[in-house]
Scaffold this active site. Structure first.
Site, mmCIF file in Angstrom:
data_model
loop_
_atom_site.group_PDB
_atom_site.id
_atom_site.type_symbol
_atom_site.label_atom_id
_atom_site.label_comp_id
_atom_site.label_asym_id
_atom_site.label_seq_id
_atom_site.Cartn_x
_atom_site.Cartn_y
_atom_site.Cartn_z
ATOM 1 N N ASP A 1 0.826 -1.206 0.000
ATOM 2 C CA ASP A 1 0.000 0.000 0.000
ATOM 3 C C ASP A 1 0.865 1.262 0.000
ATOM 4 O O ASP A 1 2.016 1.247 0.446
ATOM 5 C CB ASP A 1 -0.872 0.048 1.261
ATOM 6 C CG ASP A 1 -2.053 -0.901 1.198
ATOM 7 O OD1 ASP A 1 -2.139 -1.676 0.236
ATOM 8 O OD2 ASP A 1 -2.880 -0.859 2.124
ATOM 9 N N ASP A 2 0.236 2.347 -0.436
ATOM 10 C CA ASP A 2 0.685 3.726 -0.213
ATOM 11 C C ASP A 2 1.742 4.216 -1.184
ATOM 12 O O ASP A 2 2.229 5.343 -1.037
ATOM 13 C CB ASP A 2 1.193 3.934 1.225
ATOM 14 C CG ASP A 2 0.092 3.735 2.265
ATOM 15 O OD1 ASP A 2 -1.057 3.481 1.855
ATOM 16 O OD2 ASP A 2 0.390 3.816 3.468
ATOM 17 N N HIS B 1 -6.057 2.065 -4.244
ATOM 18 C CA HIS B 1 -6.088 2.339 -2.804
ATOM 19 C C HIS B 1 -6.654 3.738 -2.526
ATOM 20 O O HIS B 1 -6.401 4.304 -1.465
ATOM 21 C CB HIS B 1 -4.676 2.206 -2.224
ATOM 22 C CG HIS B 1 -4.613 2.103 -0.735
ATOM 23 N ND1 HIS B 1 -5.545 1.434 0.031
ATOM 24 C CD2 HIS B 1 -3.684 2.581 0.157
ATOM 25 C CE1 HIS B 1 -5.220 1.504 1.301
ATOM 26 N NE2 HIS B 1 -4.091 2.206 1.420
ATOM 27 N N HIS C 1 -6.465 8.608 0.245
ATOM 28 C CA HIS C 1 -6.298 7.787 1.444
ATOM 29 C C HIS C 1 -7.070 8.370 2.630
ATOM 30 O O HIS C 1 -6.575 8.490 3.752
ATOM 31 C CB HIS C 1 -4.818 7.640 1.815
ATOM 32 C CG HIS C 1 -4.545 6.434 2.672
ATOM 33 N ND1 HIS C 1 -4.752 6.411 4.035
ATOM 34 C CD2 HIS C 1 -4.099 5.202 2.362
ATOM 35 C CE1 HIS C 1 -4.427 5.227 4.523
ATOM 36 N NE2 HIS C 1 -4.030 4.461 3.520
ATOM 37 N N HIS D 1 3.554 -2.158 3.253
ATOM 38 C CA HIS D 1 3.538 -0.772 2.777
ATOM 39 C C HIS D 1 4.868 -0.429 2.113
ATOM 40 O O HIS D 1 5.936 -0.710 2.679
ATOM 41 C CB HIS D 1 3.273 0.189 3.944
ATOM 42 C CG HIS D 1 1.919 0.016 4.562
ATOM 43 N ND1 HIS D 1 1.631 -1.016 5.437
ATOM 44 C CD2 HIS D 1 0.772 0.731 4.426
ATOM 45 C CE1 HIS D 1 0.357 -0.927 5.813
ATOM 46 N NE2 HIS D 1 -0.180 0.113 5.224
#
Length: 427
Positions: A42-43, A94, A98, A185
């Site tokens: 993620d991210d 995603h 966020h 991440h």
């Protein structure tokens, strides 16, 4: 008079043998394959940490799935995204910002996803196939609005700087099993996750694991992802070699996890489970964004309340294996019969349950089985004949169908009913 009536039924059903379809039997279990793990990140994207992770994946010939934040995509990071895609990795969504999305309107939710979708399509020529909600924050509106399967994964706490690389690696290694999804991440500067992967990748490959994308995970596990649940693992259906032993519940029960009626809806007999050893499974037909659990309860003496998660669940069917229940009891230091209640209940969200069956492995032999006792009342009599007739005409279910397989061919047909009639007439 009874014998004359039964003889008439025998004649009628014998003539209909060829017209009544046999009960479908589970297919044999497929040949064992490699153990599969889906690493997900993620991210990102960025030009530093994401590339360091790609270097490691390339070194170990591993694939992964990357969940992008739209605000992090620019001309420079798009090059990294294209590199990941060209390596065979999967690019997923995603959200743009966020943000917590559970309180957003449908229009706001759509805007969050469309921004990422268009970037990904521009870079790869494909749209994302999966969505991970920020903070694993979900709502009914999100499920209704987002036309992608939701993905969670086992939490390795690699978003916390205080969690060391070794601790992160331990989370992955301890949680590793066939079909598991790992949530990590690749945010810029997250070097400890890179170090954790340096530990994990060679170790799990040595244990026989293969690192695959989410799409490949679902395909090879034989599952079609659904849009009404969130996935942390994708197990293979484990009960293909099982048959029904006893029906526990048939009907429709619906409610939130707090509904008191769950404790009475599908109650399992500890003595029966204990007698079956490790040969049984519990199969539940249900509908929910979450999964059911088996609650082990003891309120006399030292109280116990512990839940056991199903080995397999897909939003429609859940399977609990004897090995998992036996392990839970061993850890508690109790037996089945020490418990005051064993029941099936939702894990967290609302659930509708329609059937619960005890299954046993094909070929399982129980010396206490009474031939012909399809209603499982420990007696073979005319009520079993009636139950069998209703089942053959799709009017009712059976509690123990295998007791009616008198000709031992693995299916129930009218011929088995004929043999049951003969057994009643000529005991």
């Amino acid at each position: 008079m009874l014998a004359k009536k039964l003889l008439g039924i025998v004649t009628a059903f014998a003539a209909a043998i060829a017209l009544i379809p046999s009960a479908p039997m589970p297919e044999s279990t497929a040949a064992e394959e490699s153990k599969l793990i889906a690493l997900t990140f993620d991210d990102g994207p960025n030009t530093t940490t994401t590339n360091e992770i790609l270097d490691l994946l390339e070194q170990y010939n591993a694939k992964a799935s990357f969940f992008l934040i739209g605000a992090n995509i620019n001309e420079e990071s798009a090059v990294t995204v294209k590199r990941a895609y060209d390596m065979g990795c999967e690019i997923d969504n995603h959200s743009k910002t966020h943000s917590n999305m559970s309180s957003m309107s449908p229009e706001e939710i759509e805007a969050e996803l469309e921004y990422v979708d268009e970037w990904v399509y521009q870079i790869t020529g494909e749209y994302p196939k999966f969505f991970r909600p920020p903070f694993i924050d979900t709502s009914a509106v999100m499920y209704e609005t987002i036309d992608l399967p939701f993905i969670c994964g086992i939490d390795c706490q690699d978003y916390m700087e205080s969690v060391t690389a070794q601790q992160r690696a331990d989370y992955i290694l301890n949680g590793a099993k066939d079909g598991v999804i790992v949530l990590l991440h690749d945010a810029a500067g997250n070097t400890q996750t890179v170090e954790a992967l340096e530990i994990v990748l060679p170790e799990l490959q040595a244990q026989g694991y293969e690192f695959v994308t989410l799409t490949e995970l679902f395909e090879r596990q034989g599952e079609t992802p659904k849009g009404n649940m969130i996935y942390t693992e994708v197990a293979k259906y484990p009960c293909g070699g099982y048959t029904q032993y006893q029906n526990i519940f048939t009907g429709e029960a619906s409610g939130e996890s707090s509904w008191s009626g769950w404790s009475e809806t599908a109650v399992l007999d500890g003595a029966v489970l204990e007698s079956l050893g490790d040969s049984y499974a519990i199969e539940v037909a249900y509908s929910s964004a979450d999964h059911p659990v088996i609650a082990l309860q003891k309120w006399s003496g030292a109280s116990i309340w512990q839940t056991v998660k199903p080995f397999y669940y897909n939003g429609e069917t859940a399977c609990f294996l004897a090995s998992d229940l036996n392990a839970a009891l061993e850890s508690l230091g109790v037996s089945y019969t020490d418990l005051d209640k064993i029941s099936i209940t939702p894990f967290a969200s609302a659930m509708t349950m329609t059937q619960v069956d005890i299954l046993v492995r094909s070929g399982f032999s129980d010396d206490t089985v009474i031939t012909g006792d399809v209603n499982n009342d420990q007696t073979f009599n005319i009520t079993d004949i009636v139950a069998m007739q209703k089942w053959l005409t799709n009017q009712d279910s059976l509690s123990a169908w295998q007791n009616g397989d008198l000709n031992k061919d693995g299916v129930l047909t009218a011929f088995d009913l004929v043999l049951m009639h003969r057994a009643i007439l000529n005991p």
